[in-house]
Enzyme design. Structure first.
Site, PDB file in Angstrom:
ATOM      1  N   TYR A  80      38.722   4.883  37.049  1.00  0.00           N
ATOM      2  CA  TYR A  80      38.553   6.148  37.774  1.00  0.00           C
ATOM      3  C   TYR A  80      38.033   5.892  39.181  1.00  0.00           C
ATOM      4  O   TYR A  80      38.466   6.523  40.141  1.00  0.00           O
ATOM      5  CB  TYR A  80      37.587   7.064  37.015  1.00  0.00           C
ATOM      6  CG  TYR A  80      37.425   8.432  37.655  1.00  0.00           C
ATOM      7  CD1 TYR A  80      38.269   9.482  37.300  1.00  0.00           C
ATOM      8  CD2 TYR A  80      36.455   8.678  38.628  1.00  0.00           C
ATOM      9  CE1 TYR A  80      38.151  10.730  37.887  1.00  0.00           C
ATOM     10  CE2 TYR A  80      36.335   9.915  39.221  1.00  0.00           C
ATOM     11  CZ  TYR A  80      37.174  10.941  38.848  1.00  0.00           C
ATOM     12  OH  TYR A  80      37.050  12.178  39.434  1.00  0.00           O
ATOM     13  N   PHE A 132      56.825  22.193  60.650  1.00  0.00           N
ATOM     14  CA  PHE A 132      57.355  22.129  59.299  1.00  0.00           C
ATOM     15  C   PHE A 132      56.752  23.303  58.537  1.00  0.00           C
ATOM     16  O   PHE A 132      55.686  23.809  58.900  1.00  0.00           O
ATOM     17  CB  PHE A 132      57.012  20.791  58.640  1.00  0.00           C
ATOM     18  CG  PHE A 132      57.609  20.642  57.267  1.00  0.00           C
ATOM     19  CD1 PHE A 132      58.977  20.670  57.088  1.00  0.00           C
ATOM     20  CD2 PHE A 132      56.800  20.485  56.158  1.00  0.00           C
ATOM     21  CE1 PHE A 132      59.537  20.547  55.832  1.00  0.00           C
ATOM     22  CE2 PHE A 132      57.342  20.359  54.892  1.00  0.00           C
ATOM     23  CZ  PHE A 132      58.719  20.386  54.723  1.00  0.00           C
ATOM     24  N   THR A 133      57.433  23.735  57.475  1.00  0.00           N
ATOM     25  CA  THR A 133      57.023  24.968  56.794  1.00  0.00           C
ATOM     26  C   THR A 133      55.569  24.935  56.328  1.00  0.00           C
ATOM     27  O   THR A 133      54.789  25.840  56.630  1.00  0.00           O
ATOM     28  CB  THR A 133      57.950  25.218  55.597  1.00  0.00           C
ATOM     29  OG1 THR A 133      58.022  24.026  54.807  1.00  0.00           O
ATOM     30  CG2 THR A 133      59.344  25.601  56.054  1.00  0.00           C
ATOM     31  N   ASP A 223      52.609  13.007  61.893  1.00  0.00           N
ATOM     32  CA  ASP A 223      53.136  13.216  60.550  1.00  0.00           C
ATOM     33  C   ASP A 223      54.204  12.149  60.347  1.00  0.00           C
ATOM     34  O   ASP A 223      55.297  12.222  60.910  1.00  0.00           O
ATOM     35  CB  ASP A 223      53.730  14.621  60.419  1.00  0.00           C
ATOM     36  CG  ASP A 223      54.333  14.886  59.044  1.00  0.00           C
ATOM     37  OD1 ASP A 223      54.513  13.935  58.270  1.00  0.00           O
ATOM     38  OD2 ASP A 223      54.651  16.055  58.751  1.00  0.00           O
ATOM     39  N   LYS A 266      58.284  10.680  50.484  1.00  0.00           N
ATOM     40  CA  LYS A 266      59.313  10.269  51.429  1.00  0.00           C
ATOM     41  C   LYS A 266      59.036   8.833  51.889  1.00  0.00           C
ATOM     42  O   LYS A 266      59.825   7.933  51.654  1.00  0.00           O
ATOM     43  CB  LYS A 266      59.353  11.218  52.623  1.00  0.00           C
ATOM     44  CG  LYS A 266      59.673  12.673  52.266  1.00  0.00           C
ATOM     45  CD  LYS A 266      59.582  13.573  53.494  1.00  0.00           C
ATOM     46  CE  LYS A 266      59.800  15.034  53.152  1.00  0.00           C
ATOM     47  NZ  LYS A 266      61.191  15.334  52.783  1.00  0.00           N
ATOM     48  N   ARG A 389      67.678  25.775  55.527  1.00  0.00           N
ATOM     49  CA  ARG A 389      66.699  25.492  56.577  1.00  0.00           C
ATOM     50  C   ARG A 389      67.009  26.411  57.748  1.00  0.00           C
ATOM     51  O   ARG A 389      67.563  26.014  58.757  1.00  0.00           O
ATOM     52  CB  ARG A 389      66.765  24.027  57.016  1.00  0.00           C
ATOM     53  CG  ARG A 389      66.422  23.020  55.952  1.00  0.00           C
ATOM     54  CD  ARG A 389      64.930  22.759  55.755  1.00  0.00           C
ATOM     55  NE  ARG A 389      64.230  23.836  55.077  1.00  0.00           N
ATOM     56  CZ  ARG A 389      62.992  23.716  54.585  1.00  0.00           C
ATOM     57  NH1 ARG A 389      62.341  22.569  54.676  1.00  0.00           N
ATOM     58  NH2 ARG A 389      62.409  24.723  54.001  1.00  0.00           N
ATOM     59  N   PHE A 455      60.820  30.882  50.660  1.00  0.00           N
ATOM     60  CA  PHE A 455      62.044  30.137  50.381  1.00  0.00           C
ATOM     61  C   PHE A 455      61.928  29.315  49.107  1.00  0.00           C
ATOM     62  O   PHE A 455      62.929  28.944  48.501  1.00  0.00           O
ATOM     63  CB  PHE A 455      62.419  29.233  51.570  1.00  0.00           C
ATOM     64  CG  PHE A 455      61.468  28.078  51.798  1.00  0.00           C
ATOM     65  CD1 PHE A 455      61.706  26.844  51.223  1.00  0.00           C
ATOM     66  CD2 PHE A 455      60.341  28.231  52.594  1.00  0.00           C
ATOM     67  CE1 PHE A 455      60.839  25.785  51.437  1.00  0.00           C
ATOM     68  CE2 PHE A 455      59.466  27.177  52.808  1.00  0.00           C
ATOM     69  CZ  PHE A 455      59.718  25.948  52.226  1.00  0.00           C
TER      70      PHE A 455
END
Length: 482
Positions: A80, A132-133, A223, A266, A389, A455
Site C-alpha cells: 500500500y 479540452f473538455t 498537458d 494515452k 468533437r 456528450f
C-alpha cells in the site's frame, strides 16, 4: 526511423511489430446497428461494445500493450505504501522529464481536478492553445476563465501548416495585458490539440511561450497526454529537431515547462496518470489532495500492475519506431479519404483521422449537431464507433445559450498498434459510401441533456426517419452483406 519502400510503388504504413494476442470482433447486421444506436440515444459513448465492429471512439486506455509491458506487470509490488513499483515509475519519470517531484493520479482529469483546486481562483484566467473538455470543466467549476489562443492556422480545416497547435504569442501578450499577470492562474499548452484534429505545436513555439512566462513570472503547464504524437511531428516536421533523438526532444520540451501532467491511458499505453513538477512548494500544496481524492502518495488510484506497465511504456515512448505507428496509420487514412474527396482535417494530426462534418453534411445546421449525426450515420453504415468533437462536446452558457463549436468533427481514433490495414481500408470504404449518400443524413435533437459533460451520456433522437431510409439504401446497395 526505418525507411521501407515498396517495389510496386504503393505507399502504405508498415507495422514494425507482430500481433501475438487477438480479440474476436463482431459485425452486427445493419438492422441491428440501427436498433443499437437507437437504444444508445444516438450517443456512440452509450453503445455496447458487443455491437461495435471497429471501436474508433478514443485512443484512451485502449492502446495495445507490448510484450514487455505485459511481462512487467508480473513483478508489481502491491504494498500500500512505499511500493518498489512506485520507486521505479518515479525514477523513470525523473530520467525522462528531469523533474524532481511526482504525484500519481488515476488519470489525466484527476490531475486537472488538483490543478484547478490549487491554482484556479474565481475570476482567474488560464490562457491555452486550445481547450479540452474536462480541462475547461475543471477550470470553470473553480471559477476560472479559459482563453483560447491557438494560432489562426489552427482553425483552418484544410492546411499545410505543420504546427496548427501553436499558441499565438502576440495573443498571449495581449491577454496578459488585458487581465494583468496577477490574474493568470497558469499558461497551459496541450501537446496535440485534441478538439481541432490532434494538431501539434513546435518546440520553437513552446520556447517562445516560455519567454513570455518568464517575463511575467507565470507558470507554464504542459498537458502531455498526447506527447508521443507531438514528439513524432516535431522530429519529422521541425527542421532544427530532425537530428535530435526523441529522448533529446522530450527533455528540451520538459526543460521549458514548470509542470507536466498526463493521462497514461494515452501516454505510455497503460491506465493511470500523474503530475511532474520542479517546485517543492507547489508539490507540497498539491500532495494533500492525492490521498483525499486518489489514493496514497505511492499509488494515487493506480493499480501497481498498471504502474509497472506504464514505466515500460514511457521508455518505449522514447523509441521512434514505437511512436510513429499511430501517426503513420492516421496519415494513410487521411490520404485515402482525400483521394475520394471526403473532407478531412489536414495535415494529418495525431490521435485519429478527423472528418470535417461541417462540410460532409453541410445541409445540417449546427443547432442539430451535424458531427453527432454523422457519427450516428457512420455507425449504421459500418458498425464503426467514432466520437463527436463539435458543438455536442461544448457546454452551454449559464443562461442556456448554445455555444457553437469552431469545428464540427467526427474523430476516428486509431489506438496504437490495434487495427490492421484491411480494417482501415474497410472504414475508408464505408465512409466513401456514406459520402455518396450524405444528403440522406439528418440532424439530431436532445431528449435528455445533462448539465455537465453532456456528450458523455446525453441522449438524442433523429429529427426525421432518415436513419430508416439510410438502412434501406444500405440493403439496396450491399444486398445481404454485413
Amino acid at each position: 526511423m526505418a525507411k521501407v519502400k515498396f517495389y510496386g510503388g504503393e505507399s502504405v504504413p508498415l507495422e514494425m511489430h507482430k500481433v501475438r494476442i487477438v480479440q474476436k470482433l463482431n459485425l452486427p447486421p445493419v438492422e441491428r446497428r440501427l436498433e443499437a444506436i437507437t437504444e444508445a440515444g444516438n450517443n456512440t459513448f452509450l453503445l455496447r461494445n458487443a455491437d461495435v465492429f471497429m471501436d474508433m471512439l478514443t485512443d484512451s486506455g485502449v492502446n495495445a500493450m507490448s510484450d514487455q509491458q505485459q511481462a512487467a506487470m508480473m513483478i508489481a509490488d502491491d504494498s500500500y505504501a512505499g511500493s518498489a513499483t512506485y520507486t521505479r515509475l518515479e525514477a523513470k519519470l525523473q530520467d525522462i522529464f528531469g523533474m524532481d517531484y511526482f504525484l500519481p493520479a488515476h488519470q489525466g482529469r484527476a490531475c486537472e481536478n488538483i490543478l484547478g483546486q490549487v491554482l484556479v481562483t474565481p475570476g482567474s484566467v488560464v490562457p491555452m492553445n486550445y481547450h479540452f473538455t474536462t480541462t475547461k470543466a475543471h477550470i470553470t467549476l473553480n471559477g476560472g476563465i479559459v482563453e483560447e489562443l491557438v494560432s489562426d492556422a489552427g482553425l483552418e480545416v484544410v492546411s499545410v501548416h505543420p504546427f496548427k497547435g501553436n499558441m499565438d504569442v502576440a495573443k498571449l501578450q495581449s491577454t496578459i495585458g488585458k487581465h494583468g499577470a496577477d490574474k493568470i492562474a497558469f499558461v497551459r499548452m496541450e501537446a496535440g490539440t485534441n478538439l481541432i484534429g490532434g494538431q501539434p505545436f513546435s518546440l520553437e513555439n513552446l520556447a517562445d511561450i516560455r519567454k513570455v512566462c518568464d517575463q511575467h513570472r507565470l507558470l507554464l503547464v504542459l498537458d502531455a497526454s498526447l506527447l508521443a504524437d507531438n514528439l513524432h511531428f516535431i522530429k519529422n516536421r521541425e527542421e532544427s529537431c530532425k537530428a535530435l533523438s526523441i529522448r533529446e526532444i522530450t527533455r528540451k520540451m520538459a526543460d521549458l515547462c514548470d509542470l507536466i501532467y498526463f493521462s497514461a491511458r494515452k501516454l505510455g499505453c497503460a491506465r493511470g496518470g500523474g503530475m511532474c513538477m520542479r517546485s517543492e512548494e507547489l508539490y507540497r500544496r498539491m500532495r494533500g489532495l492525492v490521498p483525499l481524492y486518489e489514493g496514497f502518495l505511492t499509488y494515487g488510484g493506480m493499480s501497481v500492475r498498471e504502474m509497472e506497465a506504464l514505466t515500460v511504456g514511457l521508455e518505449e515512448t522514447m523509441d521512434e519506431e514505437v511512436i510513429n505507428q499511430g501517426p503513420q496509420f492516421i496519415g494513410y487514412m487521411v490520404d485515402e479519404l482525400q483521394k475520394r474527396d471526403i473532407p478531412v482535417i489536414t495535415p494529418a494530426g495525431g490521435l485519429g483521422c478527423h472528418i470535417n462534418a461541417m462540410k460532409f453534411v453541410d445541409h445540417i445546421p449546427q443547432a442539430q449537431y451535424p458531427a453527432g449525426a454523422l457519427a450516428s450515420a457512420l455507425y449504421i453504415a459500418g458498425g464503426i464507433r467514432g466520437m463527436e468533437r463539435g458543438t455536442l462536446s461544448e457546454q452551454r452558457e449559464p443562461d442556456g445559450t448554445e455555444i457553437f463549436a469552431n469545428m464540427e468533427l467526427v474523430r476516428l481514433a486509431l489506438p496504437r498498434r490495434v487495427f490492421t490495414l484491411s480494417q482501415v481500408k474497410y472504414a475508408v470504404d464505408r465512409l466513401e459510401w456514406l459520402y455518396a449518400n450524405r444528403r440522406m443524413i439528418g440532424g439530431l435533437v436532445f431528449t435528455e441533456e445533462p448539465e455537465i459533460l453532456r456528450f458523455f451520456y446525453g441522449r438524442l433522437a433523429p429529427v426525421s426517419n432518415w436513419q430508416e431510409k439510410l438502412v434501406a439504401k444500405f440493403r439496396e446497395d450491399f444486398g445481404d452483406s454485413l
